[in-house]
Design a protein around this motif. Structure first.
Motif, short mmCIF file in Angstrom:
data_model
loop_
_atom_site.label_atom_id
_atom_site.label_comp_id
_atom_site.label_asym_id
_atom_site.label_seq_id
_atom_site.Cartn_x
_atom_site.Cartn_y
_atom_site.Cartn_z
N LEU A 78 4.72 -84.05 12.80
CA LEU A 78 5.17 -82.92 13.62
C LEU A 78 5.14 -81.62 12.83
O LEU A 78 4.64 -80.59 13.32
CB LEU A 78 6.58 -83.19 14.16
N ARG A 79 5.63 -81.68 11.60
CA ARG A 79 5.63 -80.46 10.77
C ARG A 79 4.20 -80.00 10.48
O ARG A 79 3.93 -78.79 10.42
CB ARG A 79 6.42 -80.70 9.48
N ARG A 80 3.28 -80.94 10.33
CA ARG A 80 1.87 -80.58 10.10
C ARG A 80 1.30 -79.86 11.34
O ARG A 80 0.58 -78.87 11.21
CB ARG A 80 1.06 -81.83 9.76
N ALA A 81 1.64 -80.37 12.52
CA ALA A 81 1.16 -79.73 13.76
C ALA A 81 1.73 -78.32 13.89
O ALA A 81 1.02 -77.38 14.27
CB ALA A 81 1.54 -80.58 14.97
N VAL A 82 3.02 -78.16 13.56
CA VAL A 82 3.65 -76.83 13.62
C VAL A 82 2.95 -75.88 12.64
O VAL A 82 2.70 -74.71 12.96
CB VAL A 82 5.17 -76.91 13.31
N SER A 83 2.59 -76.39 11.46
CA SER A 83 1.95 -75.51 10.49
C SER A 83 0.51 -75.19 10.90
O SER A 83 0.04 -74.07 10.69
CB SER A 83 2.11 -76.05 9.07
N LEU A 84 -0.17 -76.14 11.55
CA LEU A 84 -1.51 -75.83 12.10
C LEU A 84 -1.41 -74.75 13.18
O LEU A 84 -2.25 -73.85 13.26
CB LEU A 84 -2.16 -77.09 12.70
N ALA A 85 -0.37 -74.86 14.01
CA ALA A 85 -0.15 -73.84 15.05
C ALA A 85 0.10 -72.48 14.40
O ALA A 85 -0.46 -71.46 14.84
CB ALA A 85 1.03 -74.24 15.94
N ALA A 86 0.89 -72.47 13.33
CA ALA A 86 1.17 -71.21 12.63
C ALA A 86 -0.11 -70.62 12.06
O ALA A 86 -0.31 -69.40 12.12
CB ALA A 86 2.21 -71.45 11.53
N GLN A 87 -0.98 -71.49 11.56
CA GLN A 87 -2.28 -71.01 11.04
C GLN A 87 -3.13 -70.39 12.15
O GLN A 87 -3.97 -69.53 11.88
CB GLN A 87 -3.06 -72.16 10.39
N SER A 88 -2.90 -70.84 13.39
CA SER A 88 -3.60 -70.26 14.55
C SER A 88 -2.84 -69.06 15.10
O SER A 88 -3.17 -68.56 16.18
CB SER A 88 -3.75 -71.28 15.67
N GLY A 89 -1.78 -68.65 14.42
CA GLY A 89 -1.01 -67.49 14.83
C GLY A 89 0.02 -67.79 15.90
O GLY A 89 0.52 -66.87 16.57
N CYS A 90 0.35 -69.07 16.10
CA CYS A 90 1.27 -69.46 17.18
C CYS A 90 2.58 -70.02 16.65
O CYS A 90 2.60 -70.74 15.66
CB CYS A 90 0.64 -70.56 18.03
N ARG A 91 3.66 -69.72 17.39
CA ARG A 91 4.96 -70.35 17.11
C ARG A 91 5.45 -71.02 18.40
O ARG A 91 5.02 -70.65 19.51
CB ARG A 91 5.98 -69.32 16.60
N VAL A 92 6.36 -71.99 18.24
CA VAL A 92 6.89 -72.72 19.39
C VAL A 92 7.94 -71.86 20.10
O VAL A 92 8.83 -71.30 19.46
CB VAL A 92 7.52 -74.06 18.94
N VAL A 93 7.80 -71.76 21.42
CA VAL A 93 8.82 -71.07 22.24
C VAL A 93 9.86 -72.10 22.69
O VAL A 93 11.06 -71.91 22.50
CB VAL A 93 8.18 -70.40 23.48
N ASN A 94 9.40 -73.16 23.32
CA ASN A 94 10.32 -74.22 23.73
C ASN A 94 9.59 -75.55 23.88
O ASN A 94 8.36 -75.60 23.87
CB ASN A 94 11.05 -73.88 25.04
N CYS A 95 10.38 -76.59 23.99
CA CYS A 95 9.84 -77.95 24.05
C CYS A 95 10.69 -78.75 25.02
O CYS A 95 11.92 -78.69 24.96
CB CYS A 95 9.90 -78.54 22.64
N ASP A 96 10.05 -79.49 25.92
CA ASP A 96 10.76 -80.30 26.90
C ASP A 96 10.22 -81.72 26.83
O ASP A 96 9.01 -81.93 26.88
CB ASP A 96 10.56 -79.70 28.30
N VAL A 97 11.13 -82.68 26.70
CA VAL A 97 10.75 -84.08 26.46
C VAL A 97 11.39 -84.99 27.51
O VAL A 97 12.56 -84.81 27.86
CB VAL A 97 11.25 -84.52 25.05
N THR A 98 10.61 -85.95 28.01
CA THR A 98 11.16 -87.01 28.87
C THR A 98 10.87 -88.35 28.23
O THR A 98 9.70 -88.67 27.95
CB THR A 98 10.53 -86.97 30.28
#
Ligand code: CDP
Ligand code: ZN
Length: 160
Positions: A78-98
């Protein structure tokens, strides 16, 4: 710019494994089978983030044939995906899980699970929602043979 992503994961419930969901160990007589810790919640969220940045899926990035990931803590994925997103200039706004699990009862764990996911995502706890459903006894998940998880995330390029 905003980017939406969705993720899905499922694992079989077997004896002799701890049940790890959302980074927490859950009290249960069965656990999820898998190469890593089999945390289906974190796997679904990881795929949702990878989907939002169109960067493939968890199996492509962390193959279950790679001994490096045997027994891995899925927070690493998960942390690797977040850091890949950051490399693409993106941050997480929200997350919804079922989480779809006939058993065990997960509601007592929800606040702690939301906090654990928020920490891994680097967002406020209020930006994370965890919901649990049974499958009303229907099909394999309803018979308790496994657990399935769906996740949605919103990423943005906007700064806070
Ligand atoms: O009421 P409905 O049929 O929509 O949902 P359900 O699948 O019967 O689940 C009822 C409630 O039990 C949910 O709102 C969850 O909060 C809780 N639940 C839980 O804590 N753990 C589960 N594994 C499944 C459901
Ligand atoms: Zn998985």
């Amino acid at each position: 710019m905003n980017r939406i992503g969705m993720g899905y994961d499922s694992h079989r419930l077997v004896s002799g494994r701890p049940l790890i969901l959302g980074g927490l160990q859950i009290e249960h007589d069965l656990g999820l089978a898998g190469h890593s810790d089999a945390d289906a919640v974190l796997h679904a969220i990881t795929d949702a983030i990878l989907g939002a940045i169109a960067a493939g899926d968890i199996g492509e990035l962390f193959p279950d044939t790679d001994p490096q990931w045997a027994g891995a803590d899925s927070q690493v994925f998960l942390r690797r995906a977040v850091s890949l997103a950051a490399q693409s200039g993106c941050r997480v706004v929200n997350c919804d899980v079922t989480i779809i699990a006939q058993q065990p009862k997960l509601s007592p764990y929800k606040p702690q699970m939301q906090a654990s996911i928020a920490k891994a995502l680097g967002v406020d706890t209020a930006a994370v929602s965890v919901k649990a459903k049974t499958n009303e006894g229907m099909d394999a998940i309803g018979r308790g043979e496994g657990i399935a998880v769906m996740a949605a995330v919103l990423l943005t390029t906007e700064t806070l």
